[in-house]
Structures are given as structure tokens and as C-alpha cells.
Design a protein around this motif. Sequence first.
Motif, PDB file in Angstrom:
ATOM      1  N   ARG A   6     -18.327 -29.833  81.484  1.00 45.04           N
ATOM      2  CA  ARG A   6     -17.181 -30.549  80.907  1.00 45.04           C
ATOM      3  C   ARG A   6     -16.243 -29.598  80.168  1.00 45.04           C
ATOM      4  N   SER A   7     -16.823 -28.618  79.481  1.00 41.85           N
ATOM      5  CA  SER A   7     -15.956 -27.648  78.796  1.00 41.85           C
ATOM      6  C   SER A   7     -16.680 -26.319  78.639  1.00 41.85           C
ATOM      7  N   ALA A   9     -16.225 -22.395  76.445  1.00 39.47           N
ATOM      8  CA  ALA A   9     -15.492 -21.687  75.392  1.00 39.47           C
ATOM      9  C   ALA A   9     -16.087 -20.307  75.195  1.00 39.47           C
ATOM     10  N   LYS A  32     -15.757 -24.522  69.304  1.00 42.40           N
ATOM     11  CA  LYS A  32     -14.583 -24.546  70.188  1.00 42.40           C
ATOM     12  C   LYS A  32     -14.875 -25.380  71.440  1.00 42.40           C
ATOM     13  N   CYS A  33     -16.065 -25.212  71.974  1.00 35.95           N
ATOM     14  CA  CYS A  33     -16.470 -25.929  73.188  1.00 35.95           C
ATOM     15  C   CYS A  33     -16.531 -27.442  72.933  1.00 35.95           C
ATOM     16  N   HIS A  35     -14.950 -29.041  70.571  1.00 36.62           N
ATOM     17  CA  HIS A  35     -13.566 -29.487  70.354  1.00 36.62           C
ATOM     18  C   HIS A  35     -12.858 -29.703  71.698  1.00 36.62           C
ATOM     19  N   ASN A  36     -13.006 -28.744  72.602  1.00 36.84           N
ATOM     20  CA  ASN A  36     -12.374 -28.857  73.928  1.00 36.84           C
ATOM     21  C   ASN A  36     -12.878 -30.073  74.701  1.00 36.84           C
ATOM     22  N   SER A  37     -14.141 -30.421  74.486  1.00 36.58           N
ATOM     23  CA  SER A  37     -14.751 -31.497  75.275  1.00 36.58           C
ATOM     24  C   SER A  37     -14.330 -32.882  74.799  1.00 36.58           C
ATOM     25  N   GLY A  38     -14.044 -32.996  73.516  1.00 35.94           N
ATOM     26  CA  GLY A  38     -13.658 -34.286  72.959  1.00 35.94           C
ATOM     27  C   GLY A  38     -14.803 -35.262  72.771  1.00 35.94           C
ATOM     28  N   GLU A 266     -14.298 -20.247  80.968  1.00 36.96           N
ATOM     29  CA  GLU A 266     -13.164 -20.599  80.110  1.00 36.96           C
ATOM     30  C   GLU A 266     -11.870 -20.095  80.728  1.00 36.96           C
ATOM     31  N   GLU A 270      -8.817 -22.459  81.974  1.00 34.87           N
ATOM     32  CA  GLU A 270      -7.520 -22.345  81.302  1.00 34.87           C
ATOM     33  C   GLU A 270      -6.411 -21.944  82.266  1.00 34.87           C
TER      34      GLU A 270
END
Lengths: 298, 353
Positions: A6-7, A9, A32-33, A35-38, A266, A270
Motif C-alpha cells: 500500500r505504501s 517510504a 512516513k510510510c 502517513h503515506n498509507s492513510g 518509494e 513517486e
Amino acid sequence: MGSRIRSAAFVGKSLNPFSRGAISLGVKAARKCIHNSGIDPSDIGLLIFCGIYRDENIGEPAIASLIQSNLDINLLSEGEKGTFAFDILNSGCGMVTALHVADSHLRSGGGEYAMIVASDHIPIPSHTEGYPFQPGGGALLLERSDEDRGLTDFRFDTYPTDKEAFHSFIEYRDGKEKGKKKGQFLRFEEDPHFLEKGVSGALMTVNKLLERNSLSIDDVRSILPSQSPTGFPIALGKGLGQEKRTIDLTSIHGNLHTAGLAACLESAMESDKLPANSNLLLVNVGSGISVGAALLRT
Amino acid sequence: MLEDQLSTSRFESVGVNVPSRSLTTTDLMRSMKHRIGLDLERLTGIHARRVCAPGESSYTLALNSARDCLSHSRYKPDDLEVIINCSISRSKDRNMIVYEPSMAHYIRQAIGAKNAMVFDINNACAGMLTGVQILNGYIRNGIFKNGMVVSGEHITPISDSATRTVRSIASRQLASLTVGDAGAAVILEKTGDRGNGMSVTQFTTLSKFSRLCIGKPLTNDIGGMMVAKARKIHRVALDHAPQLIKGALIKAGLTIDRIDHLIPHQTSKSSIKKGIKEMADHFKATPKNVVINLMEYGNTASTTVFLALHDMLKGGIVKKGEKIMLLCFASGLVVGVIIFTMDDLVDRYGISN
């Protein structure tokens, strides 16, 4: 059906001037990971750490439990929520090994999310000789998926060598030898042919994995390799005839150890290198010589 | 929390290896640099522990355990599909702690398990049960049909350093004096029609308490050290374990009094007895038998429960059809429960042979 990443970082040393060790790098990458995943971090049921070189060479507890604590994830098991944390040590193949274990866990219906953290940092500078890696921390968040994509297949092979192609160990010295201090020192020995042997093994494993899945290398959109030993991404890309499709971040981050794959993922996510329904090939190489490869369908 | 209700693997074989050299608690306390006025044997119930001799290490204990395990098994080394090494200690010889390659790689090479995927895990004293949990998941998903979980604990170097540095009974290195060296290995296979296998595996990490026990190599001398708030760890285990055990029992459809043998992690006799009393208060019942074997081995870290299970098999103490609960507490703080039904594994050991 396979688990989906899913994410991803990555945190390098340059972004992290005050970091003091692998745990700090791992925690920052994990934050960070997440946060990116939500996602809600309390939904992470499994946390695996797969770095090798950690603060003070700690042997217990699992570094994963210290990271879990720093991330404030399910500090106590309450109700149905809880997190199980442990470490995997498998040389440069730690990340693909951890993906294999976490994927098995999610396939078992053991939860929705699993997090893998990989970070390495020189443990004790005064008691480490010739540390060969750049510091870095990476994290991946896996989620259970019922769709026909995600991590679709893995392959692990060992190609034994007469002598350790790459050997790291703590050695005790009694201080009697002239110029050598008494104490325990982390040391590294590398066979000059480690890169060549590693690439040779990786090519064999990749070809077997692709053949088993009735794929050719042309069906693979991107190759995400280990970022060490030095020169591995370029040499693997050449060996596969896919230099342009092989991610090489060594000019930016140097020769990362276990976090290299997270940095590649990552970067790929990105830079929009992950269109739907394309195949990515993850390739780890490590001492042994061990090779772990995985196919990831986006 | 990691739970697995529909497990389909069984213990196919159990092997151990312990050093021949035994060190009594009396002799260990005599070797202390500072007299601390503590009757450690009376406090812990530990009479002696095995200690590695020169030439023995985490590696040799793991390797010899793997060989012993194979000697009781239907599997040959090249049948093994995966080997997971689970030790905290990583000594390859007296003066060397190995990080790369993995310890499992060395074992694979030495026993000739040429088809096995290998890797190491570390989860403190919960290491072997964590390895079983991972392998059980692999087998259940059809990824592998069999595999070995192995560990060699050459952990007494932390005891050696404690004999030099402990100055009082308040020392946080006191628990280091309870450890002993040992190796253990198990082979797991898909259950098929050979037995009932594991009914529940359940693990959780209460990371609020992850810093209560830290172990690491020394920098200026040989060996390692472990710093632990032992009383606090014990209190946390007493407070949290019953609820976690209850969850596992419910999933297994059992009550605690239907457990024939509880094999807990072996820390000290008094701690285990207090734990059983807490359990009795919570459940209003206790398991039929609680296994304590630390008198001659001490706390052998990740190998304790399988060292105990092996002794029970050898002694003919456990019988086919009996329910067994393996229970670990470890730095992290990890609580792990595995419940399984003993099957024809007993036929290859002890007096039933």
C-alpha cells in the motif's frame, strides 16, 4: 491473490542529521510510510524488522518491539487489537524474506495490515571496522488483498560458496597484539568476487521465477534490486539486458543494505513508474550466497 | 495480535543438544567477584545449568539439535523445505558472533539440507515459538509442506559478566545468573491424517514494556550483558497473561482444566508457581500438570519449552491425545500461546518405544 504494497517510504541519513542509529531511522521511515498509507496505525497487526546493524548491536528484545513502542502502536493488547513484533535476519535478503513471511500471515487471514521496517546504521563507531554500507531506513506497508494482484510469487535460492562471500561478525581481541585494542569489534570480510557471484545467482533465480510464471523479462516493467554490494543494480540490469528498467539509486543514497528495496519502491511509486497491471521484479542478494526474488503485480 | 485458529501443522520430531559440562548454582555464586548474600538456588529452584565448553557455541548446539531432531524424524535433510534459526545468541565459536550469513545458512550447509530456504529470526526468549508460528502459517497456506525450527543458545556469557559486575541483590543483571546453554529443534509437517496438530497459536507484543530487558554484546570485554527489571517483567506477565491465555482457550474451545500439560517458559520456580496461583485465581481452575525442568538447566532462553517437551517425550510423561499448552514470555514483552494435541510423535521417544 497476494498481499498488496500500500505504501513505501525511505529515509536516508542526509535527511536525518540528528539520527543516532538504526532504530531512529526505522521509526522515521515507518512514520512516513504510515502517513503515506492513510491507515489507522492500530490496525497494523504484524510488525517485522529486517535490518542487521542496529544500535549497540542489541540482541534482545526484538528491534521490532522497540520500533512498535516508539510508533505508539497497540502498546498493550486491548480488545481485538494487538500487534505482534519480531525481527528477521537474512543478510541482504531480509526485505524479500520479510515480505514472504508477512504475505503468508495476511493470506492466513491474520489481519488487514503488516508493516516491514528495514534500517541499518553503524552500531558503535569506536568498535566497528570498515562498515561498508550507507545508513538508511525503509518501511513498507502491506495490506491483504483478494484481487489477482500484489505479491504473486516468490523464489529463494542459495548458491553456496567455498568461503563466505560476505561475512560480518563481532570478534573478541584480548589486546595482546600490538596496536590492537582489547574488546569486541564488528568486522566485515568480502570476497572480491561477491558481486560477480551475486549477480550470477540472481540471474538464475530470476529466470526460474519468470519461467515458473510463464513470463519473459520483457513482461517486467521495472526491476527493483538490492542497492549493495556496490555495483549490483547496474550489473544485474546488464545481465538481464534491462539496464534502463533497473532502478539504481546508488548515486543518491550510496550502497544501502536492507533498506534498499524500500528506497526503490518509494522511488517507483513517486515517479509514477507503477501503472496498473504491470509486473515489478524485486531482487535481493545477500551473503550465502542467498537470493530472494518476488513478482509484484500493480 | 497474531492468531491462527485453523492450523494444520503438527510436530513431527523434537531434538535437543545440551553441553555436557554442568555448573551448579553453588559454584556459580562462589565465583562472584562480590558476595551478595543471596541464596539463588532457593530463590529460583535452579540447582545447576549446562555451560558450553571450548568448541561449543550457539552454532554447534543448534547443529547438533538439528541432527538429533532428524534422527527421530521420517525426513531426510534434503526433504526439508525451510529452516528457521531462532536464537538470541549468535556465537559461531568462542570469540565470534556472526551476523552474515545467517546462522540458518550454516546449519543448512552442515546437515546437507540443499533444498531448504533459510533465514534467522530474533524474538528474544519467544524465538522458537515465533518460528513455529511462522512455519505453521507457511504450512497452512500450502507454501511449504514441512520445515525445521532450530535454536542454539550459548547464553551463559551474560552470566559470566554478571559474576564480575553484580554487587547487590538490587542489580539489574541478577537475572543473568539464572541462564543456561542448550539447543533445540523441531520439525513441523502438514497434519494430514497423522494427528490433530495445533489448534491455536496466538502471539502479542506488549511493547509498552519493550525496554524492561535489554541484552547486548560487551564492547570492552568478551561476552555480553543483559539488564532487566525482573520484578516488573514478572508483574506485567502476571497482569496480562491470564487474559491472553483465556483468549487462546476460547478459540481452542477448551478450559484451562482440560489442559493436560502446561509448559511455560522456565525463569524461576517461584515465578512459575506465582503465575499458576494467579491463573487459579483468574480461571478458578488450573492445568492438570505444570512442567518445571529448570532445576538442572536454568533458563535456556528460546529453547526452554522444547527442552522440556523433549524430556517429557523421553520420560514417557506425555501421552497420545493429551492437550499441551506451550507458553512463552519474552523481552519485548512477548506473550505467546500454542495449544496442540499430542499424537503419535510419542511413539518415537522414551519408554513407549
